[in-house]
Write an enzyme that holds these catalytic residues in place. Structure first.
Site, PDB file in Angstrom:
ATOM      1  N   ILE A  33     -51.974  46.558 -20.952  1.00 59.71           N
ATOM      2  CA  ILE A  33     -51.955  47.629 -22.192  1.00 59.71           C
ATOM      3  C   ILE A  33     -50.749  48.243 -22.107  1.00 59.71           C
ATOM      4  O   ILE A  33     -50.111  48.908 -22.846  1.00 59.71           O
ATOM      5  CB  ILE A  33     -52.843  48.634 -22.166  1.00 59.71           C
ATOM      6  CG1 ILE A  33     -52.999  49.088 -20.614  1.00 59.71           C
ATOM      7  CG2 ILE A  33     -54.304  47.983 -22.299  1.00 59.71           C
ATOM      8  CD1 ILE A  33     -53.926  50.213 -20.750  1.00 59.71           C
ATOM      9  N   ILE A  40     -46.811  47.200 -14.195  1.00 58.70           N
ATOM     10  CA  ILE A  40     -47.723  47.023 -15.302  1.00 58.70           C
ATOM     11  C   ILE A  40     -48.876  47.558 -15.468  1.00 58.70           C
ATOM     12  O   ILE A  40     -49.553  47.902 -14.187  1.00 58.70           O
ATOM     13  CB  ILE A  40     -47.909  45.320 -15.054  1.00 58.70           C
ATOM     14  CG1 ILE A  40     -46.569  44.382 -15.326  1.00 58.70           C
ATOM     15  CG2 ILE A  40     -48.916  44.819 -16.329  1.00 58.70           C
ATOM     16  CD1 ILE A  40     -47.040  43.073 -14.609  1.00 58.70           C
ATOM     17  N   ASP A 153     -38.918  60.613 -16.863  1.00 57.18           N
ATOM     18  CA  ASP A 153     -38.948  59.097 -17.821  1.00 57.18           C
ATOM     19  C   ASP A 153     -39.673  59.837 -19.128  1.00 57.18           C
ATOM     20  O   ASP A 153     -40.546  59.048 -19.611  1.00 57.18           O
ATOM     21  CB  ASP A 153     -39.603  57.921 -17.451  1.00 57.18           C
ATOM     22  CG  ASP A 153     -38.916  56.687 -18.093  1.00 57.18           C
ATOM     23  OD1 ASP A 153     -37.887  56.809 -18.771  1.00 57.18           O
ATOM     24  OD2 ASP A 153     -40.023  55.848 -17.882  1.00 57.18           O
TER      25      ASP A 153
END
Length: 326
Positions: A33, A40, A153
């Site tokens: 997703i 990942i 981030d």
């Protein structure tokens, strides 16, 4: 299903590799997703139908187990409605995985830049709510915790949305802890091109003001529907910050609005949001507001004129006249 072992960190679960393999069908491609430079993310479903998001961290062999656990522990204790909750982790052999709550309406990047048709479901009100919720989540990380957590981030793909369009900041895999005795921490530069604060990119010196800069870029992205850097656009429009400043300087602020917005906001509402964004991306990190102040500015009834000085990087604007409401 075997009950996951309760970790000795005092919160959450220490999941076994086997449990997470079973939940993700062997980390099958169809369960992916999300994907980024740091790992990942897979959709996982346990036997009791409880759905989670499992982040398999990449390139983690160099990260000492102790450091991993310290950072995971700090983030695992975080509880805020605008932060994705970390449920537990897996540390077996070289594997390092984080298990998060599953948020069911995708991420902001998909809704801003994906194929949503000619009209976006993200109204101005929804967009401002996403901005405010994100600001509140970051305020908690920066000002509500000790040690404080610098996310590192902040970007649209890391803002998850639920069915009511509430925003939840995700992906603490990069977060750094900053104790009150330290004004910054020096790290390898991480983050995403276009969102990274200039002083952090050039020196590696990180503090919460780096997150504030990224948040300012995010506001501009939400208002305009444009990516922070887009090489498909004409030369003067490639860099979102420079283009937006030029539009404001030329008194064409309404031209920055996402053409897919179902209806335009009031001039007052647009100017308030742009003012906050421009303050957040001040090249001088010390002049950027703290996130708590950002929340105050977003919620204030009147424009916070008195403590505003944008002239340092928008010298062509008579800001008082631009912001004045007729």
């Amino acid at each position: 299903m075997a009950v996951p072992e309760v970790s000795h960190l005092g919160w959450g679960h220490w999941y076994t590799l086997r449990e997470l393999e079973d939940a993700t069908n062997g980390f099958a491609d169809e369960n992916v997703i999300g994907e980024g430079g740091y790992g990942i993310v897979y959709r996982g479903i346990f036997e009791d139908n409880h759905m989670v998001a499992v982040k398999n961290l990449l390139n983690n062999k160099g990260q000492a187990e102790k450091e991993f656990k310290v950072e995971v522990e700090a983030i695992g204790r975080v509880r805020h409605k605008n932060l994705v909750r970390l449920l537990g982790y897996c540390a077996e052999g070289a594997h390092r995985m984080l298990v998060y709550e599953y948020v069911d309406n995708g991420n902001l990047e998909q809704w801003l830049h994906g194929d949503v048709g000619p009209t976006s479901p993200l109204t101005w009100e929804i967009r401002m709510n996403i901005i405010l919720g994100t600001a509140k989540g970051l305020t908690y990380l920066h000002e509500g915790l000790e040690p404080k957590v610098v996310h590192r981030d902040i970007k649209s793909s890391n803002i998850l949305l639920d069915k009511q369009w509430n925003s939840k900041v995700s992906d603490f895999g990069l977060a750094k802890l900053l104790g009150s005795e330290r004004s910054y921490v020096t790290t390898r530069v991480m983050g995403t091109f276009g969102y990274v604060a200039p002083e952090y990119a050039s020196t590696g010196m990180l503090n919460e003001r780096s997150d504030v800069y990224s948040f300012g870029i995010l506001i501009m992205e939400i208002i305009s529907g444009r990516n922070p850097v887009d090489y498909s656009r004409p030369q003067g429009e490639v860099n979102l910050v420079e283009w937006l400043k030029a539009m404001v300087t030329n008194r064409t602020a309404e031209g920055v609005l996402d053409p897919k917005l179902p209806e335009k906001p009031s001039s007052r509402a647009l100017k308030r949001a742009l003012l906050v964004a421009l303050r957040c991306v001040d090249p001088n990190a010390q002049k950027r507001p703290k996130m708590g102040h950002v929340v105050h500015m977003l919620e204030a009834d009147e424009f916070p004129f008195r403590d505003v000085s944008l002239h340092s990087f928008l010298p062509l604007i008579n800001l008082a006249s631009w912001m004045s409401i007729s």
